[in-house]
Design a protein around this motif. Structure first.
Motif, PDB file in Angstrom:
ATOM      1  N   ARG A   1      13.189  18.396  -0.928  1.00  0.00           N
ATOM      2  CA  ARG A   1      12.665  18.416  -2.300  1.00  0.00           C
ATOM      3  C   ARG A   1      11.459  19.354  -2.395  1.00  0.00           C
ATOM      4  O   ARG A   1      11.304  20.094  -3.372  1.00  0.00           O
ATOM      5  CB  ARG A   1      12.275  17.006  -2.738  1.00  0.00           C
ATOM      6  CG  ARG A   1      13.466  16.110  -3.046  1.00  0.00           C
ATOM      7  CD  ARG A   1      13.009  14.732  -3.505  1.00  0.00           C
ATOM      8  NE  ARG A   1      14.118  13.878  -3.835  1.00  0.00           N
ATOM      9  CZ  ARG A   1      14.727  13.836  -5.016  1.00  0.00           C
ATOM     10  NH1 ARG A   1      14.305  14.640  -5.993  1.00  0.00           N
ATOM     11  NH2 ARG A   1      15.735  13.008  -5.236  1.00  0.00           N
ATOM     12  N   SER A   2      10.618  19.335  -1.383  1.00  0.00           N
ATOM     13  CA  SER A   2       9.453  20.224  -1.371  1.00  0.00           C
ATOM     14  C   SER A   2       9.898  21.678  -1.304  1.00  0.00           C
ATOM     15  O   SER A   2       9.332  22.551  -1.984  1.00  0.00           O
ATOM     16  CB  SER A   2       8.560  19.878  -0.178  1.00  0.00           C
ATOM     17  OG  SER A   2       7.479  20.778  -0.071  1.00  0.00           O
ATOM     18  N   TRP A   3      10.911  21.940  -0.494  1.00  0.00           N
ATOM     19  CA  TRP A   3      11.438  23.305  -0.370  1.00  0.00           C
ATOM     20  C   TRP A   3      11.982  23.793  -1.705  1.00  0.00           C
ATOM     21  O   TRP A   3      11.729  24.931  -2.120  1.00  0.00           O
ATOM     22  CB  TRP A   3      12.539  23.301   0.694  1.00  0.00           C
ATOM     23  CG  TRP A   3      13.126  24.652   0.985  1.00  0.00           C
ATOM     24  CD1 TRP A   3      12.653  25.597   1.830  1.00  0.00           C
ATOM     25  CD2 TRP A   3      14.333  25.186   0.409  1.00  0.00           C
ATOM     26  NE1 TRP A   3      13.476  26.704   1.833  1.00  0.00           N
ATOM     27  CE2 TRP A   3      14.516  26.477   0.963  1.00  0.00           C
ATOM     28  CE3 TRP A   3      15.262  24.718  -0.507  1.00  0.00           C
ATOM     29  CZ2 TRP A   3      15.593  27.284   0.627  1.00  0.00           C
ATOM     30  CZ3 TRP A   3      16.323  25.517  -0.860  1.00  0.00           C
ATOM     31  CH2 TRP A   3      16.489  26.790  -0.291  1.00  0.00           C
ATOM     32  N   VAL A   4      12.713  22.930  -2.399  1.00  0.00           N
ATOM     33  CA  VAL A   4      13.280  23.296  -3.700  1.00  0.00           C
ATOM     34  C   VAL A   4      12.178  23.523  -4.724  1.00  0.00           C
ATOM     35  O   VAL A   4      12.223  24.481  -5.521  1.00  0.00           O
ATOM     36  CB  VAL A   4      14.251  22.194  -4.192  1.00  0.00           C
ATOM     37  CG1 VAL A   4      14.647  22.440  -5.649  1.00  0.00           C
ATOM     38  CG2 VAL A   4      15.483  22.145  -3.306  1.00  0.00           C
ATOM     39  N   ASP A   5      11.157  22.653  -4.718  1.00  0.00           N
ATOM     40  CA  ASP A   5      10.074  22.767  -5.696  1.00  0.00           C
ATOM     41  C   ASP A   5       9.301  24.080  -5.568  1.00  0.00           C
ATOM     42  O   ASP A   5       8.679  24.527  -6.537  1.00  0.00           O
ATOM     43  CB  ASP A   5       9.103  21.588  -5.546  1.00  0.00           C
ATOM     44  CG  ASP A   5       9.705  20.272  -6.018  1.00  0.00           C
ATOM     45  OD1 ASP A   5      10.709  20.327  -6.749  1.00  0.00           O
ATOM     46  OD2 ASP A   5       9.185  19.204  -5.634  1.00  0.00           O
ATOM     47  N   ASN A   6       9.353  24.677  -4.397  1.00  0.00           N
ATOM     48  CA  ASN A   6       8.627  25.924  -4.176  1.00  0.00           C
ATOM     49  C   ASN A   6       9.496  27.167  -4.382  1.00  0.00           C
ATOM     50  O   ASN A   6       9.098  28.269  -3.989  1.00  0.00           O
ATOM     51  CB  ASN A   6       8.035  25.936  -2.764  1.00  0.00           C
ATOM     52  CG  ASN A   6       6.844  25.002  -2.641  1.00  0.00           C
ATOM     53  OD1 ASN A   6       5.857  25.156  -3.337  1.00  0.00           O
ATOM     54  ND2 ASN A   6       6.949  24.005  -1.784  1.00  0.00           N
TER      55      ASN A   6
END
Length: 514
Positions: free
Chosen positions: A340-345
């Motif tokens: 999720r963090s990877w996608v948010d960035n």
């Protein structure tokens, strides 16, 4: 000369001072009798000649420990006239040992129908309570190793000749999985466990409206081993006769975790361990029939175990892990938070997916149950009316792409292909898993990340995907998948499995129902 019942009654009177009627019971190796002594009931267990006294003393000590923990439904040893839990006797001309235990009133789980979701959760909780209560039982040195012990289960490889080629395929698949997992599995925590929470050792109360677990009996296989084995064993037998084994297994896991907290690492091995227990049970039954064909109890679980093993093979190991993690309130995937963090960035535009589309905005159309835009069920199945509605909506929003919602409950899934038999009733799929975009036939579709084609097929069934391509991506240590459906037949023909795909590369074109 006395018959077995008379001899058993005589042993009771001479050694325990109890006068009662004995009823023979089946068993794996022990000779068992239910004892009716007025208002009291007991079970007399006569051991085979090679039974070690130390093993029985280990059981007696374990049950005394559970009693000190006030564990519900745990049987207890009764002392003989000498104040000892184990009695030396002569049985059929040979010296052996016996013990007398309290009787657990109720019904064995195997005889209960229906087995509800609540009962499966209760089974898991009862098993977890035993595991929890035994965490500080420190007599591991006195425990005995068994062929039933899952850490030793690869002995079944030596008995493959007992089975047909087709049967061997099921067995070998899980044996190889277990071998591949053995190193990390061997590092998991250990404790003394029950080691045989099966459907004939689990006692259900006589509350027929809302049945619960009144106790778990027969600690004869208790041993020191990997703690997760106890749950795997309980699951193996809980799967018997279940049309949806994964859902049933998750219910047991949920109850178990409520009583004894599982680790994420333990859950990673549960799918394989369940199968290995079934394989051990099947192999033991096959060997037992050959050695003692008159003892029907030795093969009582053989047929349901085979059915459960074949059904379990149909369950995706990855999906099983997701279900187990969800049952324990973990994130569905171990790397979900990182992903999720990877996608948010990162950001993507509609043009990344549809390179020729000029619109960069989306207008959402509500296709869920109860949608006023969608109308009645009759309207839903009127394809001409649907096409007209979408055409009008597109005219109202000429610079946008129409898109349907993810996880919407929809009325569209009305064919038999979406029906299945659940564990308690028939069930039908109703939730839409994906985001639909309404664009012209032939619109090019591109990969949003670099990857590899792992699925390329054309689904013919009504309301299926038609042309379907799935890509596997590996980015920054993460592995994930993207799915592209409703493509043309030619798209999948030109996209073989294994083909590498770069970000922005065309993978196909939108199709139309054929």
């Amino acid at each position: 000369m006395m018959n077995p019942i008379e001899r058993a009654q005589n042993i009771l009177l001479e050694n325990y001072g109890i006068k009662g009627n004995c009823l023979p019971l089946v068993g794996w190796s022990d000779i068992n009798f239910r004892v009716d002594a007025g208002e009291e009931k007991y079970i007399l267990k006569i051991s085979p000649g090679d039974q070690e006294r130390s093993a029985l003393l280990f059981q007696a000590s374990l049950l005394q420990h559970l009693r000190s923990k006030q564990l519900r439904g745990a049987p207890q040893f009764l002392m003989n006239k000498s104040g000892q839990p184990i009695t030396e006797i002569i049985w059929e001309g040979s010296a052996t040992l016996c013990r007398l235990l309290t009787w657990s009133e109720g019904r064995v789980l195997a005889s209960v129908n229906p087995k509800t979701s609540a009962l499966r959760e209760a089974l898991g909780q009862a098993a977890g309570e035993i595991t929890s209560a035994l965490q500080d039982f420190d007599q591991r040195e006195e425990s005995v190793e068994f062929d039933w012990e899952l850490a030793n289960s690869l002995w079944t490889k030596n008995e493959l000749k007992l089975f047909t080629d087709e049967e061997q395929e099921f067995i070998i698949y899980f044996q190889e999985r277990f071998e591949n997992e053995f190193v990390p599995y061997s590092k998991l925590r250990k404790s003394v466990i029950h080691n045989d929470v099966n459907d004939l050792n689990t006692i259900v109360d006589r509350n027929f409206a809302s049945p619960g677990i009144s106790g778990i009996v027969d600690y004869g296989d208790a041993t020191y081993t990997h703690t997760i084995n106890d749950l795997a064993i309980a699951l193996a037998y809980a799967l018997f006769d279940l049309p949806d084994p994964l859902r049933g297994a998750a219910e047991v896991v949920r109850g178990y975790h409520r009583a004894f907290l599982l680790s994420e690492e333990e859950l990673e091995h549960l799918y394989t361990l369940v199968a290995m227990r079934l394989i051990v049970s099947i192999t033991k039954a096959t060997l037992g029939k050959a050695q003692n064909p008159e003892n029907e109890y030795l093969s009582v679980s053989e047929k349901p175990a085979w059915a459960a093993l074949k059904n379990w093979r149909l369950v995706s190991a990855d999906l099983a892990l997701v279900a187990f993690r969800e049952a324990c309130d973990f994130t569905a995937h171990p790397q979900e938070i990182v992903f999720r963090s990877w996608v948010d960035n990162r950001s993507w535009q509609l043009g990344d997916l549809f390179p020729t589309a000029k619109a960069e905005k989306v207008v959402h159309v509500d296709l869920s149950v109860g949608s006023p835009w969608l109308g009645t069920l009759q309207d839903v199945h009127d394809l001409e009316l649907g096409a007209f509605k979408f055409s009008q909506l597109q005219k109202q929003h000429p610079n946008s792409i129409i898109a349907g919602g993810y996880l919407e409950p929809r009325m569209l899934y009305t064919t038999d292909a979406y029906d299945k038999q659940g564990n308690t009733r028939s069930e039908s799929r109703s939730v839409h898993l994906g985001v639909d975009f309404w664009l012209d036939e032939g619109t090019p579709v591109a990969a949003i990340c670099s990857g590899e084609i792992v699925v390329s097929t054309y689904q013919e069934a009504e309301k299926e995907y038609g042309g379907l391509i799935i890509l596997r991506h590996q980015e920054d240590g993460l592995e994930f998948y993207t799915l592209y459906g409703h493509l043309s037949r030619k798209s999948v023909t030109n996209s073989p499995v294994g083909k590498p795909v770069e970000k922005g590369q065309l993978i196909g074109k939108l199709g139309t129902p054929e």
